[in-house]
Design an enzyme around this catalytic site. Structure first.
Site, PDB file in Angstrom:
ATOM      1  N   HIS A 273     -86.478 -16.803   3.525  1.00 44.30           N
ATOM      2  CA  HIS A 273     -86.291 -17.249   4.886  1.00 44.30           C
ATOM      3  C   HIS A 273     -87.779 -17.060   5.499  1.00 44.30           C
ATOM      4  O   HIS A 273     -88.219 -17.713   6.413  1.00 44.30           O
ATOM      5  CB  HIS A 273     -85.415 -16.207   5.456  1.00 44.30           C
TER       6      HIS A 273
ATOM      7  N   ARG B  78     -80.255 -20.910  13.170  1.00 45.49           N
ATOM      8  CA  ARG B  78     -80.176 -19.920  12.387  1.00 45.49           C
ATOM      9  C   ARG B  78     -80.016 -18.722  13.374  1.00 45.49           C
ATOM     10  O   ARG B  78     -80.722 -18.001  13.787  1.00 45.49           O
ATOM     11  CB  ARG B  78     -81.015 -19.766  11.575  1.00 45.49           C
TER      12      ARG B  78
ATOM     13  N   ARG C  50     -75.081 -21.971  14.042  1.00 46.74           N
ATOM     14  CA  ARG C  50     -74.471 -21.255  12.979  1.00 46.74           C
ATOM     15  C   ARG C  50     -74.252 -19.880  13.153  1.00 46.74           C
ATOM     16  O   ARG C  50     -75.160 -19.079  13.565  1.00 46.74           O
ATOM     17  CB  ARG C  50     -75.251 -21.395  11.534  1.00 46.74           C
TER      18      ARG C  50
ATOM     19  N   GLU D  24     -72.474 -24.395   0.943  1.00 47.90           N
ATOM     20  CA  GLU D  24     -73.609 -23.707   0.131  1.00 47.90           C
ATOM     21  C   GLU D  24     -73.378 -23.214  -0.780  1.00 47.90           C
ATOM     22  O   GLU D  24     -73.955 -22.243  -1.359  1.00 47.90           O
ATOM     23  CB  GLU D  24     -74.556 -23.019   1.276  1.00 47.90           C
TER      24      GLU D  24
ATOM     25  N   ASN E  12     -80.282 -24.807   0.026  1.00 49.52           N
ATOM     26  CA  ASN E  12     -80.919 -23.557  -0.340  1.00 49.52           C
ATOM     27  C   ASN E  12     -80.104 -22.671  -1.159  1.00 49.52           C
ATOM     28  O   ASN E  12     -80.321 -22.212  -2.392  1.00 49.52           O
ATOM     29  CB  ASN E  12     -81.724 -22.865   0.659  1.00 49.52           C
ATOM     30  N   ASP E  13     -79.237 -22.272  -0.556  1.00 48.25           N
ATOM     31  CA  ASP E  13     -78.040 -21.294  -1.348  1.00 48.25           C
ATOM     32  C   ASP E  13     -77.207 -22.169  -2.304  1.00 48.25           C
ATOM     33  O   ASP E  13     -77.082 -21.470  -3.296  1.00 48.25           O
ATOM     34  CB  ASP E  13     -77.158 -20.761  -0.169  1.00 48.25           C
TER      35      ASP E  13
ATOM     36  N   ARG F  75     -83.135 -17.377  -5.098  1.00 49.31           N
ATOM     37  CA  ARG F  75     -84.075 -18.196  -4.158  1.00 49.31           C
ATOM     38  C   ARG F  75     -85.457 -17.128  -3.734  1.00 49.31           C
ATOM     39  O   ARG F  75     -86.403 -17.828  -3.295  1.00 49.31           O
ATOM     40  CB  ARG F  75     -83.447 -18.524  -2.989  1.00 49.31           C
TER      41      ARG F  75
ATOM     42  N   CYS G 280     -78.480 -29.642   5.579  1.00 52.15           N
ATOM     43  CA  CYS G 280     -79.509 -28.789   6.401  1.00 52.15           C
ATOM     44  C   CYS G 280     -80.376 -27.944   5.630  1.00 52.15           C
ATOM     45  O   CYS G 280     -81.358 -27.273   6.299  1.00 52.15           O
ATOM     46  CB  CYS G 280     -78.876 -28.177   7.492  1.00 52.15           C
TER      47      CYS G 280
END
Ligand code: PEP
Ligand code: MG
Length: 538
Positions: free
Chosen positions: A187, A294, A330, A429, A452-453, A463, A500
């Protein structure tokens, strides 16, 4: 001149002075000591230094934020002057022959538990102050005294930066991040890209503390850091920076142009944000909406959870600033690498697969409900959608919606307005969500794919672990198949599907996304116009 190589995680060049900071929380070792008298003396000196620091902070805070807000530092002083607190810590040193840092950390737990268990809400709240002031004392004792993150400028160097630390930095003053550890999809790297700040991670031990204060050049694309560069190199880099600015200006010609392919397919081109300050960049880059807010970032870098009123203000301002454009909030995706000290997050063996995101929220429904009420209330002021993260099953969506409807019923009862038809979506995800996307589509209005996830969980690549990050790009096939499957399920059910995660800004995949039927791409604001150019050429 010394050259260091790491991984470029956020492009661009920077020239500046290196400023080293310590990692999020100092590790405290349970060290036994032989000379208890000397240790008590060290503790006493620590108390005195901490009290001096609090005096300075109090004076500074009066100038910056006024008397009422500054009062917190007086409360902290009173805590450190408290006889019971001091004797408790000293007693551990004397009876258990343990070091001062450890004694303070035990005292911190004991006193914060005591405050937490009190009936009175004001006293309960003081638990966080005990923790805060004890941490300050521990940092002083261990010689790693805290610097005020927001006052730092230049090239920030660290072994690693937590998302909470990153969020406290002043984007206007920081020119680059360089870290010994870290990875592309952490992140912190995502925040760096969002802030449009060059960043190089995984420099290892070559990034030594002795470079603190040295002038350096950071090349965020090549992953290169040059310490003490020559004048010639500085001039060359300055001209690169100028060129980058000019090429960004060329993209500006695309402002106001529609995001359509040559055959007229409209793609919604949205932005990812972490807090309100990112919205200026969203608007400057002519983004068509916010595809991922986020929200957990407004929970980080602070000592208490934002209240319903505080959250409402943030979401409302976002909706108002976007002036009718979509804002997808989110819900809290806390856990894994995103930790807030005041939230009930246990240490877990595998936090990425632990109690994070929707799991945490369904477990702690009071925290979740507060957020849902704030989002709903803000929905009366603009075009807000709500999105649940890390879904793995239909029952999670049903439970989350149940809580949302109960928040709606409460607001109805209180006569508070909100958008009764608020759009509800989920992040895809996890492989489970992608594989079940045909079933999940019946429950929601949209899907947003978090690559990403999805990548991390599909190809089993942490990650956060840079050592294996190359496996992601080399083994995208399985992830792309899940994306295509999700897009197909969405289209069949008549709901829209977006991407996203970081893959959305990879222009080598834009063609694939559009052919798969993806309707929306959400990227860092500064990537918007580059992506619009690509889409208009397809
Ligand atoms: C993702 O996982 O792709 C995503 C967008 O969410 P985050 O990066 O915040 O986990
Ligand atoms: Mg995610």
């Amino acid at each position: 001149m010394t050259e260091l190589f790491g991984n470029g995680v956020s492009g661009g060049y920077a020239i500046g002075r290196i400023c080293f900071i310590d990692s999020a929380s100092p590790k405290i070792e349970k060290q036994t000591i032989s000379d208890t008298k000397a240790e008590i003396l060290r503790l006493e000196e620590g108390f005195e230094t901490a009290l001096d620091r609090l005096d300075c902070l109090y004076r500074d805070a009066i100038k910056e934020v006024g008397q009422a807000e500054a009062e917190i530092f007086n409360i902290h002083k009173m805590m450190l002057e408290d006889i019971d607190y001091r004797s408790f810590a000293k007693n551990i040193i004397i009876t258990e022959r343990l070091c001062a840092e450890y004694a303070v950390s035990v005292t911190k737990e004991r006193f914060s538990d005591m405050f937490s268990s009190m009936e009175d809400t004001y006293m309960k709240e003081r638990a966080k102050d005990v923790r805060d002031v004890s941490d300050r004392l521990i940092l002083i004792l261990s010689g790693k005294e805290e610097t005020s993150l927001s006052s730092l400028s230049g090239i920030i160097a660290a072994d690693d930066l937590s998302p909470s630390q990153t969020i406290c930095l002043d984007k206007g003053k920081v020119s680059a991040f360089i870290t010994q550890n870290g990875s592309k999809n952490s992140h912190t790297a995502i925040l760096a890209r969002g802030m449009n700040i060059p960043a190089v991670c995984n420099l290892g031990s070559s990034l030594s503390r002795e470079f603190d204060g040295a002038t350096a050049i950071v090349d965020g694309r090549a992953g290169r850091v040059i310490i003490n560069p020559t004048d010639e190199l500085i001039q060359k880099t300055e001209s690169h920076i100028k060129k980058e600015r000019e090429s960004h200006d060329l993209f500006k010609a695309l402002i106001g142009q529609p995001t359509v392919t040559t055959d007229g397919t409209k793609i919604n081109l949205f932005s990812n944000i972490g807090d309100l300050s990112d919205i200026d960049s969203v608007l400057e880059n002519d983004s068509e909406g916010i595809g991922l807010f986020r929200s957990e970032f407004i929970f980080l870098g602070r000592n208490t959870a934002p209240t319903e009123a505080e959250q409402f203000e943030v979401y409302k301002k976002a909706a108002e600033k976007m002036n009718g454009k979509k804002v997808i909030i989110r819900t809290l995706d806390i856990g894994a690498d995103k930790k807030a000290p005041y939230l009930p997050l246990e240490n877990e063996e595998n936090p990425a697969m632990g109690l994070r995101a929707i799991r945490f929220c369904l477990f702690h429904q009071d925290i979740f409900k507060t957020q849902l009420r704030a989002i709903l209330r803000a929905s009366a002021y603009g075009n807000i959608s709500i999105m649940f993260p890390m879904i793995i099953s239909k029952s999670e969506i049903v439970s989350a919606k149940k809580l949302l409807y109960s928040a709606m019923a409460e607001l109805d009862g209180e006569g508070i307005p909100y958008n009764k038809d608020i759009e509800i979506g989920i992040m895809i995800e996890t492989p489970a969500a992608a594989l079940l996307s045909d079933i999940l589509a019946d429950e929601v209005d949209f899907f947003s794919i978090g690559t990403n996830d999805l990548t991390q969980y599909t190809i089993a690549v942490d990650r956060q672990n840079n050592a294996i990050s190359d496996l992601c790009a080399e083994n995208q096939g399985a992830v792309l198949k899940l994306i295509a499957m999700t897009a197909f399920s969405g289209r069949k059910a008549g709901i829209w599907v977006g991407v996203c995660g970081e893959m959305a800004s990879d222009t080598s995949l834009t063609d694939f996304f559009i052919k798969s039927g993806i309707n929306e791409l959400s990227v860092s604001p500064h990537n918007t116009l580059r992506l619009r150019k690509k889409i208009r050429e397809i």
